[in-house]
Design a protein around this motif. Structure first.
Motif, PDB file in Angstrom:
ATOM      1  N   ALA A  52      48.235  25.623  37.329  1.00  0.00           N
ATOM      2  CA  ALA A  52      48.027  26.932  36.681  1.00  0.00           C
ATOM      3  C   ALA A  52      48.548  28.060  37.574  1.00  0.00           C
ATOM      4  N   PRO A  53      48.995  29.148  36.941  1.00  0.00           N
ATOM      5  CA  PRO A  53      49.464  30.287  37.739  1.00  0.00           C
ATOM      6  C   PRO A  53      48.281  31.071  38.318  1.00  0.00           C
ATOM      7  N   SER A  54      48.517  31.767  39.411  1.00  0.00           N
ATOM      8  CA  SER A  54      47.461  32.645  39.943  1.00  0.00           C
ATOM      9  C   SER A  54      48.076  33.802  40.704  1.00  0.00           C
ATOM     10  N   ASN A  55      47.315  34.880  40.752  1.00  0.00           N
ATOM     11  CA  ASN A  55      47.706  36.100  41.462  1.00  0.00           C
ATOM     12  C   ASN A  55      48.062  35.756  42.918  1.00  0.00           C
ATOM     13  N   SER A  56      49.287  36.018  43.326  1.00  0.00           N
ATOM     14  CA  SER A  56      49.783  35.708  44.683  1.00  0.00           C
ATOM     15  C   SER A  56      49.607  34.237  45.051  1.00  0.00           C
ATOM     16  N   ASN A  57      49.501  33.410  44.054  1.00  0.00           N
ATOM     17  CA  ASN A  57      49.307  31.958  44.240  1.00  0.00           C
ATOM     18  C   ASN A  57      48.086  31.639  45.118  1.00  0.00           C
ATOM     19  N   ILE A  58      47.026  32.445  44.979  1.00  0.00           N
ATOM     20  CA  ILE A  58      45.863  32.212  45.849  1.00  0.00           C
ATOM     21  C   ILE A  58      44.985  31.075  45.334  1.00  0.00           C
ATOM     22  N   MET A 144      34.210  31.402  42.214  1.00  0.00           N
ATOM     23  CA  MET A 144      35.333  32.147  42.816  1.00  0.00           C
ATOM     24  C   MET A 144      34.773  32.980  43.961  1.00  0.00           C
ATOM     25  N   ASP A 145      35.536  33.147  45.010  1.00  0.00           N
ATOM     26  CA  ASP A 145      35.135  33.979  46.154  1.00  0.00           C
ATOM     27  C   ASP A 145      34.732  35.379  45.652  1.00  0.00           C
ATOM     28  N   ASN A 146      33.588  35.885  46.155  1.00  0.00           N
ATOM     29  CA  ASN A 146      33.063  37.135  45.580  1.00  0.00           C
ATOM     30  C   ASN A 146      33.777  38.397  46.054  1.00  0.00           C
ATOM     31  N   THR A 147      34.816  38.246  46.897  1.00  0.00           N
ATOM     32  CA  THR A 147      35.583  39.431  47.291  1.00  0.00           C
ATOM     33  C   THR A 147      36.796  39.626  46.370  1.00  0.00           C
ATOM     34  N   SER A 149      38.830  39.842  42.482  1.00  0.00           N
ATOM     35  CA  SER A 149      38.599  40.759  41.354  1.00  0.00           C
ATOM     36  C   SER A 149      39.100  40.211  40.024  1.00  0.00           C
ATOM     37  N   GLN A 150      39.239  41.144  39.063  1.00  0.00           N
ATOM     38  CA  GLN A 150      39.522  40.785  37.670  1.00  0.00           C
ATOM     39  C   GLN A 150      40.761  39.894  37.491  1.00  0.00           C
ATOM     40  N   ALA A 151      41.850  40.238  38.168  1.00  0.00           N
ATOM     41  CA  ALA A 151      43.085  39.455  38.014  1.00  0.00           C
ATOM     42  C   ALA A 151      42.854  38.023  38.485  1.00  0.00           C
ATOM     43  N   SER A 155      42.999  34.287  36.664  1.00  0.00           N
ATOM     44  CA  SER A 155      43.654  33.071  37.166  1.00  0.00           C
ATOM     45  C   SER A 155      42.722  31.867  37.010  1.00  0.00           C
ATOM     46  N   VAL A 156      41.437  32.072  37.285  1.00  0.00           N
ATOM     47  CA  VAL A 156      40.468  30.975  37.122  1.00  0.00           C
ATOM     48  C   VAL A 156      40.426  30.554  35.647  1.00  0.00           C
ATOM     49  N   GLY A 157      40.479  31.539  34.757  1.00  0.00           N
ATOM     50  CA  GLY A 157      40.476  31.230  33.321  1.00  0.00           C
ATOM     51  C   GLY A 157      41.690  30.412  32.909  1.00  0.00           C
ATOM     52  N   MET A 158      42.831  30.765  33.473  1.00  0.00           N
ATOM     53  CA  MET A 158      44.057  30.026  33.133  1.00  0.00           C
ATOM     54  C   MET A 158      43.963  28.582  33.633  1.00  0.00           C
TER      55      MET A 158
END
Ligand SMILES: Cc1cc2nc3c(=O)[nH]c(=O)nc-3n(C[C@H](O)[C@H](O)[C@H](O)COP(=O)(O)O)c2cc1C
Length: 233
Positions: A52-58, A144-147, A149-151, A155-158
């Protein structure tokens, strides 16, 4: 995901689903069989979901996948908490969206489970099934790590949808459950999830009891025109 396009009913049941078929076949399962999910199917679905894709591949998704005694302990603790009347900490739905929930409630409790509107006791018992993960042999807690955010939650949803589709392709059912995340302390204590992890939702996973009407229901969608505005000029 390719199709062999064979037409006999047996081979239709067992042949590989196309991507489109997998997407439309996935639905929320709310009664499971007491039948474990083979480890290799779970592993394959996790391997696929990792694409799955994620913000900055995190890759912010963190899953706790429970079966056996820990899953049983968690279900028992959640059911006890909910039965005692503790209100789950879930953000309320804004008024403009509440009609979706009442429509879904009518479908699940009325049409699916045959519970009359005014039978509050039976409705309460049916709601409690959320906390038993609807009898699923596998209970997943999505974190998900609590630091972040929304984006990152997106990514978790995807990731989660990819995971569910991979399970669907193997005829394994699922139900995402925000309800269980309403009791984060119980989950943390029972599973041992650190405080710096946000608990986003649970997922019930297992083989569907196809004989149950509640599993035969399919939810409606609003029109694509309402959700996607195409601007070409
Ligand atoms: C973030 C999220 C939270 C959900 N929480 C619950 C829940 O707590 N209990 C439940 O029965 N279904 C839950 N669902 C399932 C939705 O009700 C379901 O996806 C929706 O009605 C569409 O139906 P379908 O999944 O069968 O297509 C949740 C789904 C999502 C994506």
């Amino acid at each position: 995901m390719h199709s062999t396009m064979s037409t006999s009913p047996t081979s239709l049941l067992h042949r590989t689903m196309t991507c489109d078929e997998t997407i439309v076949t996935r639905h929320s399962t709310r009664q499971f069989l007491d039948k474990p999910v083979p480890k290799d199917i779970l592993q394959r679905a996790l391997n696929l979901a990792a694409h799955a894709p994620s913000n900055s591949n995190i890759q912010p998704w963190r899953l706790y996948i429970l079966s056996g005694p820990t899953a049983d302990r968690l279900k028992k603790a959640l059911v006890a908490e909910a039965s005692a009347g503790a209100v789950p900490r879930i953000p309320p739905l804004p008024d403009a969206f509440k009609h979706f929930r009442s429509e879904l409630g009518k479908k699940i409790y009325g049409e699916g489970l045959g519970i009359p509107r005014d039978d509050f006791e039976s409705r309460r018992a049916a709601v409690l099934r959320n906390f038993d993960f609807f009898g699923a042999p596998m209970a997943v807690i999505v974190c998900m790590d609590n630091t972040l955010s929304q984006a990152d939650a997106m990514s978790v949803g995807m990731y989660l949808q990819t995971f569910l589709l991979a399970l669907t392709a193997n005829r394994v059912g699922s139900c995402v459950e925000v309800s269980v995340a309403g009791y984060p302390e119980i989950i943390r204590q029972t599973v041992g999830i650190p405080v710096d992890m946000d608990i986003i939702c649970g997922v019930a996973i297992g083989y569907e009891d196809e004989s149950m009407k509640v599993n035969q229901l399919r939810t409606k969608r609003i029109s694509v025109e309402e959700t996607a505005i195409i601007i070409e000029s």
